[in-house]
Design a protein around this motif. Structure first.
Motif, short mmCIF file in Angstrom:
data_model
loop_
_atom_site.label_atom_id
_atom_site.label_comp_id
_atom_site.label_asym_id
_atom_site.label_seq_id
_atom_site.Cartn_x
_atom_site.Cartn_y
_atom_site.Cartn_z
N UNK A 283 8.53 -3.18 5.36
CA UNK A 283 10.34 -3.52 5.12
C UNK A 283 10.44 -2.04 4.38
N UNK A 284 11.77 -1.75 5.03
CA UNK A 284 12.82 -0.11 4.36
C UNK A 284 12.02 -0.07 2.83
N UNK A 285 12.18 -0.37 1.74
CA UNK A 285 11.92 -0.49 0.33
C UNK A 285 11.10 0.23 0.51
N UNK A 286 10.04 -1.07 1.05
CA UNK A 286 8.24 -0.72 0.83
C UNK A 286 8.17 0.93 1.25
N UNK A 287 8.12 1.28 2.80
CA UNK A 287 7.77 1.84 3.40
C UNK A 287 8.56 3.10 2.89
N UNK A 288 9.47 3.43 1.38
CA UNK A 288 10.11 4.50 1.27
C UNK A 288 9.23 4.56 0.02
N UNK A 289 8.64 3.59 -0.89
CA UNK A 289 8.15 3.52 -1.75
C UNK A 289 5.91 4.24 -1.34
N UNK A 290 6.09 3.85 0.02
CA UNK A 290 4.81 4.20 0.71
C UNK A 290 4.84 6.20 0.67
N UNK A 291 5.88 5.83 1.49
CA UNK A 291 6.13 7.71 2.39
C UNK A 291 5.75 8.67 0.54
N UNK A 292 6.59 7.72 -0.56
CA UNK A 292 6.82 8.50 -1.93
C UNK A 292 5.22 8.91 -2.21
N UNK A 293 4.25 7.48 -2.49
CA UNK A 293 3.25 7.43 -3.08
C UNK A 293 2.18 8.36 -2.18
N UNK A 294 2.26 8.18 -0.79
CA UNK A 294 1.95 9.22 0.14
C UNK A 294 2.02 10.98 -0.49
N UNK A 295 3.14 11.04 -0.43
CA UNK A 295 3.67 12.55 -0.61
C UNK A 295 3.03 13.39 -1.49
N UNK A 296 2.92 11.68 -2.88
CA UNK A 296 2.58 12.36 -4.54
C UNK A 296 1.07 12.75 -4.79
N UNK A 297 0.51 12.03 -3.92
CA UNK A 297 -1.49 11.71 -3.97
C UNK A 297 -2.09 12.24 -3.01
N UNK A 298 -1.74 13.04 -1.67
CA UNK A 298 -2.35 13.01 -0.66
C UNK A 298 -2.66 15.09 -1.13
N UNK A 299 -4.03 14.27 -0.82
CA UNK A 299 -5.16 16.35 -0.99
C UNK A 299 -5.17 17.01 0.09
N UNK A 300 -5.86 16.41 0.95
CA UNK A 300 -7.11 17.76 1.53
C UNK A 300 -6.66 16.86 3.27
N UNK A 301 -6.73 17.03 4.12
CA UNK A 301 -6.46 16.46 5.39
C UNK A 301 -8.02 15.99 5.94
N UNK A 302 -8.30 14.94 6.12
CA UNK A 302 -9.60 14.17 6.93
C UNK A 302 -9.56 14.72 8.19
N UNK A 303 -11.08 15.30 8.65
CA UNK A 303 -11.05 16.19 9.27
C UNK A 303 -11.89 14.45 10.24
#
Length: 121
Positions: A101-121
């Motif tokens: 749902x929209x609310x959880x998708x927004x939280x997921x996006x923020x989590x990804x943006x906050x904790x993403x480090x390096x791209x995986x091959x």
């Protein structure tokens, strides 16, 4: 004859290593049995998660999975996912988010943006 694409070439969204490993619970829809995992890699559309529980993972290619991701200092993120593959040797499960749902998708996006480090091959 055309060469088969690698897993990386088939990805539509990049996958990232994340700076923390978060606890994840997953279960088949309607099942009382929850399985414990931790996050390994993450993308906008799915996750690679490591099984940490005692019970044997019983998901298969037809499984629709209920998933709870527990980021630090924020409410759990809930979504439905499809089973992609399980690698018994490493206990890694690949899942694709199928409904969120929209609310959880927004939280997921923020989590990804906050904790993403390096791209995986």
């Amino acid at each position: 004859m055309a060469q088969p694409k690698s897993n990386r070439d088939r990805r539509l969204k990049p996958r990232y290593k994340i700076s923390i490993h978060v606890r994840i619970e997953a279960q088949l829809i309607g099942s009382p049995m929850k399985y414990d995992f931790i996050s390994e890699d993450i993308s906008e559309s799915g996750l690679l998660i490591r099984h940490t529980g005692r019970h044997k993972v019983s998901f298969n290619k037809f499984s629709i999975i209920e998933v709870w991701l527990y980021p630090p200092e924020s409410p759990p993120i809930f979504f439905f996912a499809k089973y992609i593959r399980f690698i018994p040797e490493t206990q890694l499960l690949a899942i694709r988010i199928s409904d969120i749902d929209r609310e959880h998708a927004d939280h997921y996006r923020i989590f990804l943006e906050t904790h993403a480090e390096s791209e995986v091959d």
